[in-house]
Scaffold this motif. Structure first.
Motif, PDB file in Angstrom:
ATOM      1  N   GLN A 271     -45.957 -27.493 -87.287  1.00 17.94           N
ATOM      2  CA  GLN A 271     -47.089 -28.516 -87.254  1.00 17.94           C
ATOM      3  C   GLN A 271     -47.203 -29.329 -85.964  1.00 17.94           C
ATOM      4  O   GLN A 271     -48.329 -29.565 -85.660  1.00 17.94           O
ATOM      5  CB  GLN A 271     -47.153 -29.475 -88.658  1.00 17.94           C
ATOM      6  CG  GLN A 271     -47.186 -28.747 -90.016  1.00 17.94           C
ATOM      7  CD  GLN A 271     -46.963 -29.667 -91.082  1.00 17.94           C
ATOM      8  OE1 GLN A 271     -47.063 -30.785 -90.858  1.00 17.94           O
ATOM      9  NE2 GLN A 271     -47.139 -29.052 -92.466  1.00 17.94           N
ATOM     10  N   ASP A 272     -45.968 -29.683 -85.622  1.00 16.27           N
ATOM     11  CA  ASP A 272     -45.976 -30.410 -84.365  1.00 16.27           C
ATOM     12  C   ASP A 272     -46.658 -29.405 -83.306  1.00 16.27           C
ATOM     13  O   ASP A 272     -47.210 -29.927 -82.205  1.00 16.27           O
ATOM     14  CB  ASP A 272     -44.422 -30.790 -84.102  1.00 16.27           C
ATOM     15  CG  ASP A 272     -43.975 -31.910 -85.059  1.00 16.27           C
ATOM     16  OD1 ASP A 272     -44.857 -32.473 -85.760  1.00 16.27           O
ATOM     17  OD2 ASP A 272     -42.734 -31.999 -85.446  1.00 16.27           O
TER      18      ASP A 272
ATOM     19  N   TYR B 235     -53.063 -28.067 -79.406  1.00 25.57           N
ATOM     20  CA  TYR B 235     -54.629 -28.323 -79.758  1.00 25.57           C
ATOM     21  C   TYR B 235     -55.136 -29.490 -79.049  1.00 25.57           C
ATOM     22  O   TYR B 235     -55.964 -29.279 -78.229  1.00 25.57           O
ATOM     23  CB  TYR B 235     -54.767 -28.529 -81.186  1.00 25.57           C
ATOM     24  CG  TYR B 235     -56.136 -28.816 -81.619  1.00 25.57           C
ATOM     25  CD1 TYR B 235     -57.331 -28.043 -81.504  1.00 25.57           C
ATOM     26  CD2 TYR B 235     -56.612 -30.305 -81.642  1.00 25.57           C
ATOM     27  CE1 TYR B 235     -58.743 -28.244 -81.795  1.00 25.57           C
ATOM     28  CE2 TYR B 235     -58.029 -30.531 -82.024  1.00 25.57           C
ATOM     29  CZ  TYR B 235     -58.619 -29.442 -82.019  1.00 25.57           C
ATOM     30  OH  TYR B 235     -60.081 -29.714 -82.146  1.00 25.57           O
ATOM     31  N   THR B 236     -54.370 -30.533 -78.951  1.00 21.55           N
ATOM     32  CA  THR B 236     -54.510 -31.580 -77.854  1.00 21.55           C
ATOM     33  C   THR B 236     -54.479 -31.165 -76.462  1.00 21.55           C
ATOM     34  O   THR B 236     -55.393 -31.525 -75.790  1.00 21.55           O
ATOM     35  CB  THR B 236     -53.464 -32.908 -78.113  1.00 21.55           C
ATOM     36  OG1 THR B 236     -53.589 -33.155 -79.911  1.00 21.55           O
ATOM     37  CG2 THR B 236     -53.913 -33.852 -77.614  1.00 21.55           C
TER      38      THR B 236
ATOM     39  N   LYS C 115     -50.328 -29.153 -83.481  1.00 20.81           N
ATOM     40  CA  LYS C 115     -50.847 -30.385 -83.046  1.00 20.81           C
ATOM     41  C   LYS C 115     -50.920 -30.604 -81.429  1.00 20.81           C
ATOM     42  O   LYS C 115     -51.942 -31.001 -80.944  1.00 20.81           O
ATOM     43  CB  LYS C 115     -50.365 -31.543 -83.637  1.00 20.81           C
ATOM     44  CG  LYS C 115     -50.916 -33.015 -83.591  1.00 20.81           C
ATOM     45  CD  LYS C 115     -50.375 -34.043 -84.426  1.00 20.81           C
ATOM     46  CE  LYS C 115     -51.203 -35.416 -83.967  1.00 20.81           C
ATOM     47  NZ  LYS C 115     -51.227 -35.793 -82.596  1.00 20.81           N
TER      48      LYS C 115
ATOM     49  N   ARG D 258     -47.354 -40.626 -89.012  1.00 22.39           N
ATOM     50  CA  ARG D 258     -47.955 -39.302 -88.826  1.00 22.39           C
ATOM     51  C   ARG D 258     -46.797 -38.458 -89.641  1.00 22.39           C
ATOM     52  O   ARG D 258     -46.923 -37.573 -90.448  1.00 22.39           O
ATOM     53  CB  ARG D 258     -47.797 -38.532 -87.532  1.00 22.39           C
ATOM     54  CG  ARG D 258     -48.773 -37.369 -87.673  1.00 22.39           C
ATOM     55  CD  ARG D 258     -48.902 -36.862 -85.937  1.00 22.39           C
ATOM     56  NE  ARG D 258     -47.532 -36.498 -85.424  1.00 22.39           N
ATOM     57  CZ  ARG D 258     -46.909 -35.271 -85.500  1.00 22.39           C
ATOM     58  NH1 ARG D 258     -47.496 -34.463 -86.120  1.00 22.39           N
ATOM     59  NH2 ARG D 258     -45.628 -35.208 -84.853  1.00 22.39           N
TER      60      ARG D 258
END
Length: 223
Positions: free
Chosen positions: A23-24, A30-31, A27, A150
């Motif tokens: 997940q990290d 994607y950023t 994220k 988060r």
């Protein structure tokens, strides 16, 4: 993309996260990809390589080193007015405040720098360090709070597994998902169908359901 992704990972490390899970990674990637793959970068990349618009000379001209005369800096059109002494809230205002105080001291005396000037310079330096530290701490605290929130949301998410091992085909996964949905719907229907009913009134003396203890014939006979 590599540089921006590394910047995201460095941010995680500053916030105390040394393990990057899926997940990290998604994220951060994607950023970084969103910031990199934009229309401005794509257009500039095609233009820099001479593809669109087609201009091979743009690349060939860079193969030879050319000396260029640096452009002199433009003079400021307008100058800022004199600083009015007030409480400084950042390092720039602190510098203006100290300059104004020094000007006042110079107007009062023409003697060489005194110990008061040295003490004032030390005070200004200490205030600058304190302000810079406060800004850095506030930004770090903001990042830590956001990362902590988060992580809480990520831990609060429930995980469901449809297989424990082996190879799972797409059709098998769809079948397992449909079975889980059917079981969930049947459980909700059973809960709605289960309605608590009140037990009928029963006489506490003779255990008959046709009357109560207040009107029981046995009680009347005994009286």
């Amino acid at each position: 993309l590599k540089r921006l992704y590394g910047r995201q990972i460095e941010g995680y490390m500053r916030n105390g996260i040394n393990h990057i899970d899926k997940q990290d990674f998604l994220k951060a990637y994607y950023t970084a990809r969103t910031e990199t793959m934009n229309s401005a970068n794509i257009h500039s990349s095609f233009a820099a390589t001479g593809l669109v618009p087609y201009n091979p000379e743009r690349v060939l001209s860079k193969l030879h080193t050319q000396l260029r005369t640096p452009t002199p800096p433009l003079a400021m059109a307008t100058e800022q007015g004199p600083w009015v002494p007030e409480t400084p809230y950042n390092t720039a205002q602190l510098k203006l405040q100290s300059k104004a105080i020094k000007d006042y001291i110079k107007r009062r005396t023409t003697s060489p720098p005194s110990p008061a000037d040295l003490a004032l310079n030390q005070l200004v330096k200490g205030c600058q360090m304190a302000m810079n530290s406060a800004v850095l701490l506030a930004e770090e605290n903001k990042q830590l709070r956001a990362e902590n929130e988060r992580q809480k949301k990520k831990r609060a998410k429930r995980r469901s597994y449809i297989a424990t091992g082996g190879v799972l085909t797409v059709q098998e996964g769809l079948n397992l998902s449909q079975v889980a949905n059917i079981q969930l719907e049947s459980g909700v229907a059973n809960q709605e169908a289960t309605v608590q009913t009140r037990a009928p009134r029963t006489c506490s003396l003779c255990r008959s359901q046709s009357h109560t203890a207040r009107t029981c014939p046995t009680k009347q006979v005994s009286n």
